[in-house]
Scaffold this active site. Structure first.
Site, mmCIF file in Angstrom:
data_model
loop_
_atom_site.group_PDB
_atom_site.id
_atom_site.type_symbol
_atom_site.label_atom_id
_atom_site.label_comp_id
_atom_site.label_asym_id
_atom_site.label_seq_id
_atom_site.Cartn_x
_atom_site.Cartn_y
_atom_site.Cartn_z
ATOM 1 N N ASP A 197 0.824 -1.203 0.000
ATOM 2 C CA ASP A 197 0.000 0.000 0.000
ATOM 3 C C ASP A 197 0.860 1.256 0.000
ATOM 4 O O ASP A 197 1.919 1.308 0.624
ATOM 5 C CB ASP A 197 -0.897 -0.020 1.242
ATOM 6 C CG ASP A 197 -1.829 1.171 1.311
ATOM 7 O OD1 ASP A 197 -2.679 1.297 0.417
ATOM 8 O OD2 ASP A 197 -1.701 1.972 2.256
ATOM 9 N N GLU A 222 1.196 -0.462 -5.151
ATOM 10 C CA GLU A 222 0.257 0.636 -5.399
ATOM 11 C C GLU A 222 1.106 1.905 -5.439
ATOM 12 O O GLU A 222 1.421 2.489 -4.406
ATOM 13 C CB GLU A 222 -0.800 0.739 -4.306
ATOM 14 C CG GLU A 222 -1.821 1.836 -4.608
ATOM 15 C CD GLU A 222 -2.409 2.497 -3.367
ATOM 16 O OE1 GLU A 222 -3.382 3.248 -3.520
ATOM 17 O OE2 GLU A 222 -1.889 2.288 -2.268
#
EC number: 2.4.1.18
Length: 734
Positions: free
Chosen positions: A414, A467
């Site tokens: 993330d 990401e």
């Protein structure tokens, strides 16, 4: 004969134990040589009386010294003398127990060395709480890193949460504190009580390496044995390890928030448990045809509204849905049903909750002390200090932990951009440049490269996905080529441009034609995954269905076209739950998906389309095995903006195998529309998003076409087609 210990010195050391300021309580508590015998000391301020029970028999009363210390001298014995303590509490409550200060350390020198170097790849097996037999005695070994603490104790159900009773010993210069507590077993709640070396009140911290926690909002760690579960997915793991080149495989990922996928309405609208979810979700994934599921973070997190992205317990699955073995059952079941499992992982930042990692030993231990590096302004969280060996080891070992102990097939890392840039979301003066005066976070770059190299070295076939929302180069290139080493990068640019285009009224789309063509200019610069993730259906953005223009029929047609466009586009696929059947409402993490809509013909048609897309995608190598290679894609009509028409060819690495994709993204039927084709002859219709079974108007080309030797679009053959409104067609030679 040893000289008896100096009383004043012993008293001084005992006082330090009482105040939780002694780095080696074993030096004064427990059994010690004394003259021609031994002296045994115990600190039990809440006891009425204590007796020593020698293994050979008998009963020796201990003298009660001031401050809660008990002491007994036994002649003719040495330190190999085995004994129990019989402790009497008020109300004549008597307990017999092993003395925790009569045991040698459970950590070895090599463990301490590799932990200090940041190279202990199985760190979770030594740190935290571990059930074991130590010198023949069953109990739990506790270990925690708190290098600047003046003292550390373990507290819990077994000692009434009294921080005076089980002081831990510091293991040399490692900063690790250790204690073996006999008879502490499975399910015991505990925390660490830490006395900061800089002064101030003691703090209670959850175990950073806890395998299990209480159900939030409670925050205690729970002793848990990870060795009990018997896996049944050996065939899956063997097949995964042999799959060395993941880029040529079909990847169609269904992103799931476990707490809101489906709830048990008849039982207070509670979330389903891991074990309840396993068969229900597996059956659904098999129907829809996705190759993998991706779970929003399952590591324990104090605030449910963070969706798991503010992690408090990195080594414990959230207790909201069950115990650790329940999550293992869930993943095991998925594997046995042929479904891969990816997990979102958050190594960039962590929350400020008092029980968690922040200011762990009274100092900035896991985070940077300077808020210009140690605070994340967007989320109000703290940033890991990637330059510290122990912190880097904590995170890389955590990645390996989820792969080895939970058999996950990949990590989606993330917020990578927030890690790479020192000035991420910071104004001038709010960040510190690197040694070259730049904004690149060299420590984070080193960490990410080490992470990816370690995972790939130890677990071939496991993927790591970034990401990453900026133009940082070579995110998915190997470290040996100067890259970060990820397997895939989320294509955020494609997502923004594509959703922007499809959300526009078709009358204006001709002026934004480049939003769908621009992405092909960089589509092969990385190994991309195309994400329509949870981030696109929250915070007032609406749902995918809700963002489509027009009346309900047009919304459904646009969404079907979006999915078919996406599945034909180079790059692996990811869709957040609810999108696959066109849920109109924005996602709410406290509510179930609107499953009743799957019985509506229009929404069921979208669901059926996604199922067919996945089936065709898996069966047709042209749609997946050359995603990252320019030879896998060729434009036929990139410039038909006035018609809102696009046409291209997807090719497999094996010559001759291809799929022609034509999109008519206007509400106008295009009759006798000529498109070039690579071959002369018969082409079968693989897909028509306007088909009746999907809820369309059932216009098309009768399931097949025959191309003629008329050159068009740079191809040797062509055909005139009927292009249904707001539709995508796929053809392949047949």
């Amino acid at each position: 004969m040893r000289k008896p210990a100096d009383k004043a010195q012993v008293d001084a050391e005992l006082q330090r134990v009482v105040e939780l300021r002694h780095p080696e309580p074993h030096a004064v508590l427990g059994i010690h040589p004394d003259g021609d015998g031994v002296v045994i000391r115990a600190f039990r301020p809440d006891a009425v009386a204590i007796h020593v029970l020698p293994e050979s028999g008998g009963r020796v009363a201990m003298t009660h010294r001031p401050g809660g210390v008990y002491e007994a001298r036994i002649n003719g014995k040495d330190q190999t003398f085995n004994y129990l303590l019989e402790v009497e509490y008020p109300g004549k409550r008597v307990f017999t127990l092993r003395d925790p200060y009569s045991f040698l350390p459970t950590l070895g020198e090599m463990d301490l060395y590799y932990a200090g170097e940041g190279r202990h790849e199985r760190l979770w097996e030594r740190m935290g709480a571990h059930l074991l037999h130590h010198h023949g005695v069953r109990g739990t070994s506790f270990a925690v890193w708190a290098p600047t603490a003046a003292g550390v104790s373990v507290v819990g159900d077994f000692n009434g949460w009294d921080g005076r009773l089980h002081s831990m010993r510091r293991m040399g210069s490692s900063g690790i504190w250790e204690l073996f507590v006999p008879e502490v077993g499975e399910g015991t709640r505990y925390k660490f009580e830490i006395r900061p070396g800089q002064g101030g009140p003691n703090v209670l911290k959850a175990d950073p390496f806890a395998f299990r926690t209480e159900v939030p909002p409670a925050t205690a760690s729970v002793v848990h044995d990870l060795a009990r579960y018997t896996w049944g997915d050996a065939a899956w793991l063997e097949q995964r390890a042999q799959r060395r080149d993941v880029h040529h495989q079909p990847w169609s990922v269904y992103e799931v928030h476990l707490g809101s996928w489906r709830r048990v309405v008849e039982d207070g609208d509670r979330p389903m448990t891991y074990r309840e979810l396993a068969p229900a979700l597996a059956e659904y994934i098999k129907f829809t045809g996705f190759t993998h599921i991706e779970l929003l973070p399952v590591a324990e997190h104090p605030y449910g509204g963070s969706w798991g992205y503010q992690v408090g317990g990195y080594y414990a699955p959230t207790a909201r849905f069950g115990h650790p073995d329940d999550l293992r059952f869930f993943i095991d079941h998925m594997h046995q049903e042929g479904i891969g499992v990816l997990v979102d992982w958050v190594p960039g930042h962590f929350p400020r909750d008092l029980h968690a990692l922040g200011q762990f030993d009274g100092t900035a231990l896991y985070e940077h002390a300077d808020p210009r590096k140690g605070a994340q302004p967007d989320w109000g969280t703290l940033v890991f200090n990637f330059g510290r060996n122990e912190v880097r080891n904590f995170l890389i070992a955590n990645a390996l932990f989820w792969i080895e102990e939970y058999h996950i097939d990949g990590l989606r890392v993330d917020a990578v951009a927030s890690m790479l840039y020192l000035d991420y979301s910071r104004k001038q003066g709010e960040w510190i440049p690197n040694r070259w005066g730049g904004r690149e976070n060299e420590e984070a770059i080193h960490f990410l490269r080490e992470l990816n190299e370690t995972v790939h070295r130890k677990h071939p076939g496991v993927v790591v996905i970034a990401e990453e929302s900026t133009a940082w180069p070579k995110v998915s290139a190997p470290v040996s080529e100067g890259g970060l080493g990820f397997d895939y990068k989320w294509n955020m640019g494609w997502m923004h441009d594509t959703l922007s285009y499809f959300s526009k009224d078709p009358i204006y789309r001709q002026y934004h034609h480049n939003q769908l063509t621009f992405g092909l200019l960089y589509a092969f610069s990385e190994q991309f995954m195309l994400p329509l993730s949870h981030d696109e259906v929250v915070h007032g953005k609406g749902s995918l269905y809700g963002r489509m223009p027009g009346d309900p029929w047009q919304k459904r047609a646009n969404l079907r076209a979006l999915f078919a466009w996406m599945w034909a586009h180079p790059g692996k696929k990811l869709v957040f739950m609810g999108g696959e059947f066109g849920q109109p409402a924005e996602w709410n993490h406290d509510k179930s998906l609107d499953w009743h809509l799957t019985h509506d013909p229009g929404h069921h048609g979208i669901l059926q389309l996604v199922s067919d897309l996945n089936r065709i995608y898996r069966d047709m190598p042209a749609l997946h095995d050359a995603d990252g290679e320019p030879m896998g894609f060729q434009w036929l009509q990139p410039d038909s903006a006035a018609y809102n028409v696009f046409a291209f060819v997807r090719r497999a690495r094996q010559p001759g195998r291809h799929v022609v994709c034509i999109a008519n993204l206007s509400p106008t039927v295009r009759e006798n529309y000529r498109v070039g084709f690579p071959f002369q002859g018969r082409y079968v219709e693989l897909l028509n998003t306007d088909a009746e079974q999907y809820g369309g108007s059932n216009l098309g080309n009768m399931g097949q076409i025959h191309t003629e030797p008329t050159g068009w679009d740079g191809q040797p053959a062509s055909a005139t087609l009927t292009l249904p409104p707001l539709s995508v067609l796929w053809f392949t030679p047949g």
